[in-house]
Write an enzyme that holds these catalytic residues in place. Structure first.
Site, short mmCIF file in Angstrom:
data_model
loop_
_atom_site.label_atom_id
_atom_site.label_comp_id
_atom_site.label_asym_id
_atom_site.label_seq_id
_atom_site.Cartn_x
_atom_site.Cartn_y
_atom_site.Cartn_z
N PHE B 222 35.51 50.24 35.48
CA PHE B 222 36.53 49.42 36.15
C PHE B 222 36.19 49.11 37.61
O PHE B 222 37.06 48.74 38.38
CB PHE B 222 37.92 50.08 36.07
CG PHE B 222 38.26 50.60 34.69
CD1 PHE B 222 38.40 49.70 33.63
CD2 PHE B 222 38.40 51.95 34.44
CE1 PHE B 222 38.68 50.17 32.35
CE2 PHE B 222 38.69 52.42 33.16
CZ PHE B 222 38.82 51.52 32.11
N GLU B 226 30.71 51.29 40.49
CA GLU B 226 29.77 50.25 40.92
C GLU B 226 28.99 50.73 42.13
O GLU B 226 27.77 50.71 42.15
CB GLU B 226 30.52 48.95 41.25
CG GLU B 226 29.58 47.83 41.68
CD GLU B 226 30.26 46.50 41.92
OE1 GLU B 226 31.43 46.35 41.54
OE2 GLU B 226 29.61 45.60 42.49
N ARG B 304 36.41 37.90 48.23
CA ARG B 304 37.03 37.40 47.00
C ARG B 304 38.54 37.22 47.18
O ARG B 304 39.15 36.35 46.56
CB ARG B 304 36.72 38.30 45.79
CG ARG B 304 36.98 37.58 44.47
CD ARG B 304 36.54 38.37 43.26
NE ARG B 304 35.21 38.08 42.77
CZ ARG B 304 34.88 37.06 41.98
NH1 ARG B 304 35.81 36.21 41.57
NH2 ARG B 304 33.65 36.89 41.58
N ARG B 336 38.47 46.22 39.19
CA ARG B 336 38.83 45.04 38.38
C ARG B 336 39.68 44.01 39.15
O ARG B 336 40.82 44.29 39.51
CB ARG B 336 39.61 45.53 37.17
CG ARG B 336 39.53 44.63 35.96
CD ARG B 336 40.25 45.30 34.82
NE ARG B 336 39.77 44.83 33.52
CZ ARG B 336 39.98 45.47 32.38
NH1 ARG B 336 40.66 46.59 32.37
NH2 ARG B 336 39.54 45.00 31.24
N GLU B 705 37.77 40.77 34.10
CA GLU B 705 38.76 40.86 35.17
C GLU B 705 39.97 39.93 35.05
O GLU B 705 41.09 40.34 35.34
CB GLU B 705 38.07 40.61 36.52
CG GLU B 705 37.12 41.71 36.91
CD GLU B 705 36.21 41.28 38.04
OE1 GLU B 705 36.42 41.74 39.16
OE2 GLU B 705 35.29 40.47 37.79
#
Lengths: 159, 756
Positions: B222, B226, B304, B336, B705
């Site tokens: 999720f 990362e 983002r 996510r 996502e």
């Protein structure tokens, strides 16, 4: 530390062992017998990833000591398939897409198995009740409910 | 198509890192962390811990042969604290012992003293004190300052959204095994094998070619694995390297929640200008992001947020500013949606304000401002194959929105303390890493001489079914049964320099690379068949595991492969894919940042018990743009899981710290995620028809996502329920909307009445 001698039935086989009284059942199963299908997700009995069957009932193996299983019957996810043939719950979890990362899956299936043992024809609300102690972070639980429901139908037909 | 990893899963046979059978003599590590949020370490005494039974060694920053640095985008994060600690849970030492229990026992014998400093916990406080990760970033469209005067109305407000714990069921884990020649092999539960390889190499001070990272599967990621799996891999590698023994590090749940970062909490200010008719003319928004104590991926997350500040609406004049604020909580990280959900919650709140000002339902304002084909996003890209209106119209008609509205109004007239609410939540989410260079992947395909196929890609399987999709792609291109296609672990020696499996792009990028590799081999096989069968290329066809010449079966797949091998045909291919046509100029904040966008619309209904503050999410129905899905079971599972996770973020999942920066919601007993009771009785996700996507593999679209953001609809449906109870409700835009917050808000309003 004095070891405690226990005898129990593990996935259909009678087993004798000496255990340290401080060892949790989850660690005993994983470390001594390599039964790593029983997972640790939280260690405090909240997530259900470590669910096993103890004398017919689903329990969190992270909250039980190994020495408490003397004289009892244990079923883990590894003991569910019958000589290589998947149990219908396992089949239906596959069929319905009820599995994503797989970490919660063994505990989830074991809880569902315990439900069907006690109540072969549960209503949806009873399914939700039985699975409420098993957390899944990947799915929306919808396919899990339908996989268990599907397993009831098969049961009725077989009977 | 089902997820093929799952045959092992249902039998408990799948191996996660904690399940691996490691060599005898494997040591176990535990992390000693800071228990204050900010301060200077004045003394550490490890003598009692070192003397503790079973303890082999204790590692600190001074034992690191390379650089004490794990920061990816900005080099501002150490593996072990040196003198200053910046958050509760910051690693200081690593205790290595013969057993996990012995390592754990030794932790309590370490003595540490600090000079405490005052922590900053709030992003606005950090901003005022100039504690920033990087300078603010602004996206602009049109001319905002010129247009305020033209607006009939201007509304302003503040919006707060909380953090979110990933709660991947498998905690962070790594095992490191030393090999000859100072090489090290690391098994890591990471979404980013290459990043983990780079961090391990940097910590050990050895070149990347001496570090092999291998990932079989993850028990959920999720985004939480990362950037944040690497430090744990590096710790295991550091100890294994020094002690020349395998070392395993598996976090327990409480340590995992305490040490690792979460979804970024945001505090935002908006100002929105609109006409009498509800047309939005201007939108100015300032996002204060709580980044935590180090950069991690915060700047990319913030970017983002700006990309998605207008969600699926067209607003001609926009000014969006993002400020990443440095605070004394663990570095927040990818989760996510990656900043998108936080942005969308703000614009939806602003729209709610408009609807209250104009006294029309919010859905009418939403509908009036939806994106149309060719509309410009604040970053300069134009909407192509725009499905905003299409999914909206289909959702509202399919789910009989107007009828539902009437029956809800009727229910609310008949019930005093139970109130129903409804909300529509459209989404628009860009697909591609916004750092253009990351949009690359590779695949290595082998056909063995018996005809079986092995594929390695850069994609990490974490439950999203990417390995099944890759199998499907290969099986389709070669036209063979999927059972002969196997996906190997993700390994840095087979696929180097890979991007993380993130940004919903795993199947897109690695699927395309797999397609290219398979097509390379297929071309060679067709030429080989031409020579073997003495036929024209145009007459040869490979289908269902057989080779045909003019519809007549000539060879089995296995025969073609073995004969081609004897003819010295290369049966392997390593292919590389980079997303075409995308670019983004960071200096101007303009460009075609995304390969495409994903659209969709959800309708959420709730029932609220106004005396208790408890609510039920009765129904979630969505029309979602999957492109042309070639894995419908997997894609539906992703959509449903994302929606529930999104609703969790908006409603029940609450991260709480005390005033000293200590996490209070540090276990599953105090941090609640949706359980099976939470699943709505009516839960439907429909495939938007005619949504072919030429930029995706087999015309599909990324799925991981985007559906998460339908969860925002739950907040507004509950708010709608509350307003059904009290039309003039005084409330704040603050999530999560826990039952506690509902009750406090409702009762606050009651008190106000009495005092008046």
């Amino acid at each position: 530390m004095q070891m405690i001698a226990i005898e129990f039935n593990l996935n259909g086989i009678l087993v004798k062992a000496e255990v340290n009284p401080g060892v949790r059942l989850i660690d005993f199963l994983r470390d001594e017998y390599g039964l790593t299908g029983t997972k640790e997700g939280c260690g405090i009995g909240e997530c259900g990833a470590c669910t096993i069957i103890l004398d017919g009932k689903a329990v969190n193996s992270c909250l039980i000591l190994a020495c408490q299983i003397d004289g009892k019957e244990i079923l883990t996810i590894e003991g569910l398939a019958n000589s290589g043939e998947l149990h219908r719950l396992q089949e239906n979890f596959l069929k319905k897409g009820a599995v994503q990362c797989g970490f919660c899956t063994p505990g989830m299936i074991i809880s569902a198995y315990s439900l069907l043992l006690l109540n072969p024809n549960p209503a949806e609300q009873e399914i939700r009740e039985a699975i409420a102690g098993n957390l899944c972070r990947c799915t929306g639980y919808k396919q899990i409910i339908s996989a268990i429901e599907e397993s009831i139908v098969v049961n009725i037909e077989n009977d | 198509m089902k997820n093929y990893d799952i045959h092992q899963h249902v039998q408990g046979k799948s191996i996660f890192i904690d399940d691996m059978r490691l060599p005898a003599g494997t040591l176990h590590a535990e992390i000693f962390t800071s228990n204050i949020a900010h301060g200077i370490i004045t003394s550490i005494d490890t003598s009692a811990a070192l003397a503790s039974k079973g303890v082999v060694d204790i590692f600190s920053a001074s034992d690191i042969p390379g650089e004490n640095q794990v920061g990816g985008m900005i080099k501002d994060e150490s593996l072990f604290a040196e003198s200053e600690v910046h958050y509760v849970g910051q690693p200081i030492l690593l205790v290595v012992a013969e057993s996990k229990l012995e390592a754990r026992k030794a932790l309590s014998k370490i003595k540490i003293e600090y000079d405490k400093l005052k922590p900053i916990l709030n992003p606005r406080e950090a901003f005022i004190k100039g504690s920033l990760i990087a300078p603010p970033v602004t996206f602009e469209l049109g001319n905002i300052s010129a247009v305020w005067d033209e607006c009939d109305f201007i509304e302003e407000g503040t919006v707060e959204s909380g953090g979110q714990e990933h709660l991947y069921l498998e905690t962070q884990a790594a095992a490191a095994i030393p090999h000859e020649g100072e090489k090290i092999k690391v098994y890591s539960s990471t979404q980013a094998p290459t990043a983990t390889q780079r961090v391990v190499a940097g910590i050990l001070g050895i070149p990347m070619n001496k570090v092999e990272v291998d990932v079989l599967r993850l028990g959920g990621g999720f985004g939480g694995k990362e950037d944040q799996a690497s430090p744990f891999a590096a710790m295991a590698a550091l100890a294994a390297n020094k002690l020349n023994k395998p070392v395993k590090l598996v976090l327990n749940r409480q340590d995992d929640i305490r040490i690792t970062g979460k979804r970024h909490p945001y505090s935002s200010d908006f100002k929105i200008g609109f006409s009498h008719e509800g047309k939005i003319l201007a939108y100015e928004v300032k996002f204060f992001q709580n980044a935590g104590a180090a950069a991690d991926l915060s700047m990319a997350v913030l970017e983002r947020t700006l990309f998605h500040c207008t969600n699926s609406y067209f607003i001609p004049n926009v000014k969006a500013t993002g400020i990443s604020c440095k605070t004394n909580v663990p570095p927040n990280t990818a989760f996510r949606g990656f900043g998108g959900p936080q942005a969308m919650f703000v614009i939806e709140s602003a729209i709610k304000k408009i609807s209250e000002k104009l006294d029309v339902p919010a859905y009418m304002i939403q509908q009036k401002n939806l994106l149309r084909e060719g509309d410009e996003f604040p970053y300069g890209q134009r909407a192509e194959n725009c499905n905003a209106k299409k999914s909206w119209n289909e959702a509202l008609s399919k789910f009989k929105y107007e009828e539902r509205l009437q029956s809800i109004n009727q229910f609310n007239l008949e019930n005093k303390f139970l109130k129903k609410g409804i909300a529509v939540m459209p989404i628009c989410f860009g697909i591609s890493f916004t750092s253009t260079f990351m949009n690359q992947a590779s695949a290595l395909v082998h056909i063995y001489t018996d005809g079986s196929i092995g594929i390695s890609t850069a994609a990490v399987e974490m439950g999203q079914g990417v390995n099944t999709k890759i199998r499907q792609i290969a099986a389709k291109i070669f036209s063979v049964d999927i059972s002969i296609v196997k996906i190997e672990s993700t390994n840095t020696t087979r696929n180097a320099n890979s991007s993380p499996t993130a940004a919903s792009s795993g199947a897109d990028l690695n699927g395309k690379a797999t397609e290219l590799a398979c097509l390379n081999i297929k071309e060679r096989l067709l030429n080989s068949a031409k020579e073997i069968l003495n036929a024209d290329l145009s007459e040869i066809k490979i289908e269902n595991g057989s080779i045909f010449v003019n519809e007549e079966k000539k060879l089995d797949w296995e025969e073609l492969i073995s004969k081609s091998f004897l003819k010295r045909v290369n049966l392997s291919s390593h292919a590389y894919y980079a997303t075409p046509k995308i670019y983004f100029d960071k200096s101007k904040s303009k460009g075609n940042a995304f390969a495409y966008h994903v659209y969709g619309t959800a309708v959420v209904e709730t029932t609220l018990d106004c005396l208790r503050g408890t609510y039920k999410i009765n129904s979630v129905k969505a029309v979602h743009d999957f492109g042309e899905s070639f894995s419908k079971t997997i894609d539906l599972g992703q959509a449903e899981g994302a929606i529930i996770q999104g609703i969790g973020w908006m409603t029940m999942e609450e991260i709480c710290h005390d005033l000293n920066g200590r996490l209070l919601s540090n276990a599953l007993s105090t941090y609640k995620i949706p359980d099976i009771h939470f699943t709505p009785d009516e839960f439907e996700v429909h495939f938007l028809e005619g949504a072919k996507n030429p930029m995706g593999i087999f015309n599909s679209k990324a799925i991981g996502e985007p559906p998460f953001m339908y969860g925002i609809g739950a907040y507004f449906a509950i708010l709608d329920s509350m307003k059904a109870h009290n039309k003039n409700l005084d409330y704040d835009f603050k999530a999560p909307m826990t039952p506690e917050r509902v009750l406090l808000t409702l009762s606050k309003n009651i008190k106000t009445k009495i005092h008046k």
